[in-house]
Design an enzyme around this catalytic site. Structure first.
Site, PDB file in Angstrom:
ATOM      1  N   LYS A   1      -3.513 105.987 -34.015  1.00 30.52           N
ATOM      2  CA  LYS A   1      -4.250 104.718 -33.961  1.00 30.52           C
ATOM      3  C   LYS A   1      -5.741 104.965 -34.228  1.00 30.52           C
ATOM      4  CE  LYS A   1      -3.496 101.476 -30.570  1.00 30.52           C
ATOM      5  NZ  LYS A   1      -3.649 100.918 -29.225  1.00 30.52           N
TER       6      LYS A   1
ATOM      7  N   CYS B   1       0.976  88.856 -21.522  1.00 35.56           N
ATOM      8  CA  CYS B   1       0.215  88.590 -20.285  1.00 35.56           C
ATOM      9  C   CYS B   1       0.975  87.751 -19.270  1.00 35.56           C
ATOM     10  CB  CYS B   1      -1.111  87.930 -20.623  1.00 35.56           C
ATOM     11  SG  CYS B   1      -2.268  89.104 -21.318  1.00 35.56           S
TER      12      CYS B   1
HETATM   13  C1  UDX Z   1      -3.260  84.386 -21.795  1.00 31.77           C
HETATM   14  C2  UDX Z   1      -4.443  83.694 -21.087  1.00 31.77           C
HETATM   15  O1  UDX Z   1      -4.639  82.388 -21.652  1.00 31.77           O
HETATM   16  C3  UDX Z   1      -5.697  84.533 -21.190  1.00 31.77           C
HETATM   17  O2  UDX Z   1      -6.750  83.927 -20.459  1.00 31.77           O
HETATM   18  C4  UDX Z   1      -5.410  85.927 -20.663  1.00 31.77           C
HETATM   19  O3  UDX Z   1      -6.542  86.755 -20.837  1.00 31.77           O
HETATM   20  C5  UDX Z   1      -4.219  86.556 -21.368  1.00 31.77           C
HETATM   21  O4  UDX Z   1      -3.085  85.687 -21.258  1.00 31.77           O
HETATM   22  P1  UDX Z   1      -2.434  84.693 -24.341  1.00 31.77           P
HETATM   23  O5  UDX Z   1      -1.223  85.329 -23.745  1.00 31.77           O
HETATM   24  O6  UDX Z   1      -3.137  85.359 -25.466  1.00 31.77           O
HETATM   25  O7  UDX Z   1      -3.564  84.450 -23.194  1.00 31.77           O
HETATM   26  O8  UDX Z   1      -2.022  83.242 -24.880  1.00 31.77           O
HETATM   27  P2  UDX Z   1      -2.093  81.723 -24.401  1.00 31.77           P
HETATM   28  O9  UDX Z   1      -2.791  80.952 -25.441  1.00 31.77           O
HETATM   29  O10 UDX Z   1      -2.599  81.588 -23.026  1.00 31.77           O
HETATM   30  O11 UDX Z   1      -0.541  81.331 -24.466  1.00 31.77           O
HETATM   31  C6  UDX Z   1       0.447  81.984 -23.672  1.00 31.77           C
HETATM   32  C7  UDX Z   1       1.822  81.408 -23.915  1.00 31.77           C
HETATM   33  O12 UDX Z   1       1.915  80.092 -23.373  1.00 31.77           O
HETATM   34  C8  UDX Z   1       2.210  81.266 -25.397  1.00 31.77           C
HETATM   35  O13 UDX Z   1       3.552  81.644 -25.549  1.00 31.77           O
HETATM   36  C9  UDX Z   1       2.019  79.781 -25.679  1.00 31.77           C
HETATM   37  O14 UDX Z   1       2.836  79.321 -26.714  1.00 31.77           O
HETATM   38  C10 UDX Z   1       2.411  79.174 -24.352  1.00 31.77           C
HETATM   39  N1  UDX Z   1       1.803  77.859 -24.070  1.00 31.77           N
HETATM   40  C11 UDX Z   1       0.458  77.740 -23.900  1.00 31.77           C
HETATM   41  C12 UDX Z   1       2.615  76.728 -23.935  1.00 31.77           C
HETATM   42  O15 UDX Z   1       3.850  76.816 -24.082  1.00 31.77           O
HETATM   43  N2  UDX Z   1       2.042  75.524 -23.643  1.00 31.77           N
HETATM   44  C13 UDX Z   1       0.699  75.377 -23.467  1.00 31.77           C
HETATM   45  O16 UDX Z   1       0.254  74.248 -23.177  1.00 31.77           O
HETATM   46  C14 UDX Z   1      -0.124  76.527 -23.601  1.00 31.77           C
END
Ligand code: UDX
Length: 432
Positions: A35, A260
């Site tokens: 990497k 996450c």
């Molecule tokens: C998340 C947190 O938002 C962030 O603050 C943290 O640092 C890491 O985890 P991330 O996993 O990158 O970020 O994506 P995010 O945009 O939060 O979406 C997570 C999941 O939830 C996705 O699968 C998304 O499709 C889903 N989601 C999100 C929904 O199904 N509905 C929503 O209203 C929002």
């Protein structure tokens, strides 16, 4: 400031690059030599909008370097950020062995004061373990501070999120650590919250778990909408206008994924159990999230009758748009369930197809959404990529064997598609 980033995954790479962009001298470390070789050649192991350009610019301007030697980072940096992976163990608990090894190494190489900051998502009280590990392994008399600075960036908008945070949380135990971190974050002009280390650690887990709870809540309501003939988007809008609830994270769909939410939720649950606190709500959030994927597959089956031998075109594989990340993507169990019923899958994703190959078997990958739709008995939307909003549905209708769309992200206007002659099924749109 001279900064060392230990662990060049999503969080580490974005953090290091953004700190370099803000004018600091940053060295990013990873024990994956391949990497580091890639990064040194200007190749980026992940797809994140804007990251490649920002890395190249900062490397060229000599503010950003890469290495596999922790010793080099400890020598270079006044502030060291721990950004290593904390993967889930079988039990759901976070595996902190990488954090421990990194702390042992940092301690051994320190010859003068260093500020060691945990950025990896860790259970509360990890700061105390870091403190203890460094104390036990350092050379006598070498001073240090430990701090917690949780990261809230989202994949797909990571650079924007890092540079424009809603808040910067700094968990500190000394005025010196607070002063250093305040100075580092000053250019962002964001609200800074100073807390103790344990509270900062809890803020991260509690925030992610709360957001996941909102998603499962709205997904459960969406199933009621399907049964009674209500529209989840109108319901979410009506709820979200109340500022006590807020409109964000109320999008119903096929459940949350990514590295996450599922992992942090399980880790938080295990942590609360260990602390003797019953937090069954989190269990339910995870259960609803699992059910949501089965519910979606079940609806496909209800509307297509027999699945055996049918071909389904899939639009989107990544766990969310603007990323190639497939970890815990809802597309994986959904596609596997359909394949289990004898469905042939033809899939298109703008970025995630290469990574998807490691997660999915027997999928035919298409180069365009139209290729995925050709001769399909149904089209299934699993990721709401922006480019899908410009699809030519008249063309798609001609290509498909049967014009049926299951929109797992409610990204299309069902009324318009019905006018074009499609059978359209969203999530929580009142069509069981
Ligand atoms: C998340 C947190 O938002 C962030 O603050 C943290 O640092 C890491 O985890 P991330 O996993 O990158 O970020 O994506 P995010 O945009 O939060 O979406 C997570 C999941 O939830 C996705 O699968 C998304 O499709 C889903 N989601 C999100 C929904 O199904 N509905 C929503 O209203 C929002």
């Amino acid at each position: 400031m001279k900064i060392g980033i230990i662990g060049s995954g999503y969080v580490g790479l974005v953090t290091g690059t953004c700190f370099a962009h803000l004018g600091n001298e940053v060295i990013c470390i990873d024990n994956d030599v391949k990497k580091i070789d890639m990064l040194e050649k200007g190749q980026i192991p992940i797809y994140e909008p804007g990251l490649k350009e920002m890395i190249r610019k900062n490397v060229k301007e000599k503010r950003l370097t890469f290495s596999s030697s922790i010793a080099q980072a400890v020598k270079h940096a006044e502030v060291l950020f721990i950004c290593v992976n904390t993967p889930p163990k079988e039990s759901g608990e976070a595996d902190l062995s990488f954090v421990e090894h990194v702390c042992q190494d940092i301690a051994r190489y320190m010859t003068s004061y260093r500020l060691i900051v945990e950025k990896s998502t860790v259970p509360v009280q990890t700061g105390e373990w870091i403190q203890k590990t460094i104390k036990e392994n350092r050379k006598a008399g070498v001073a240090f501070d430990v701090a917690s600075n949780p990261e809230f960036l989202r994949e797909g908008s990571a650079i924007h999120d890092f540079l424009n945070p809603d808040r910067v949380v700094l968990g500190v135990s000394s005025p010196k650590a607070e002063k250093t971190l305040r100075k580092l974050y000053e250019p962002l002009k964001a609200p800074i919250l100073i807390t103790d280390i344990k509270s900062a650690e809890l803020i991260k887990h509690a925030s992610n778990s709360f957001l996941a709870t909102k998603i499962s809540f709205i997904n459960a309501v969406s199933r009621i909408c399907d049964i009674v003939g209500a529209d989840i988007e109108q319901v979410a809008q009506g709820m979200g206008l109340d500022p006590r609830i807020g409109a964000s994270f109320l999008k119903a769909g096929i459940g949350f994924g990514g590295f996450c939410f599922p992992k942090d939720l399980s880790a938080f649950l295990r942590m609360s159990e260990k602390a003797g606190v019953r937090f069954g709500l989190l269990n339910e959030v995870l259960t609803i999230n699992e059910e949501q994927k089965h519910y979606f597959v079940q609806r496909i089956e209800n509307h297509l009758w027999n699945l055996k031998g049918k071909t389904i075109g899939v639009l989107g594989l990544a766990f969310k748009p603007d990323t190639d990340d497939m970890r815990f993507a809802p597309s994986i169990p959904i596609i596997e369930s359909l394949q289990g019923e004898g469905v042939k899958i033809r899939a298109y994703d703008p970025q995630a197809a290469i990574k998807a190959k490691a997660f999915l078997k027997a999928v035919t990958y298409s180069r365009t959404p139209y290729e995925a739709a050709r001769n399909a008995d149904a089209l299934v939307v699993l990721t709401e990529w922006g480019e899908f909003t410009n699809l030519d549905f008249k063309r798609i209708k001609k290509l498909m064997r049967h014009p049926v769309i299951f929109d797992g992200r409610n990204m299309f206007d069902g009324g318009e598609l019905k006018k074009l002659g499609f059978r359209y099924y969203g999530v929580g749109k009142g069509e069981i």
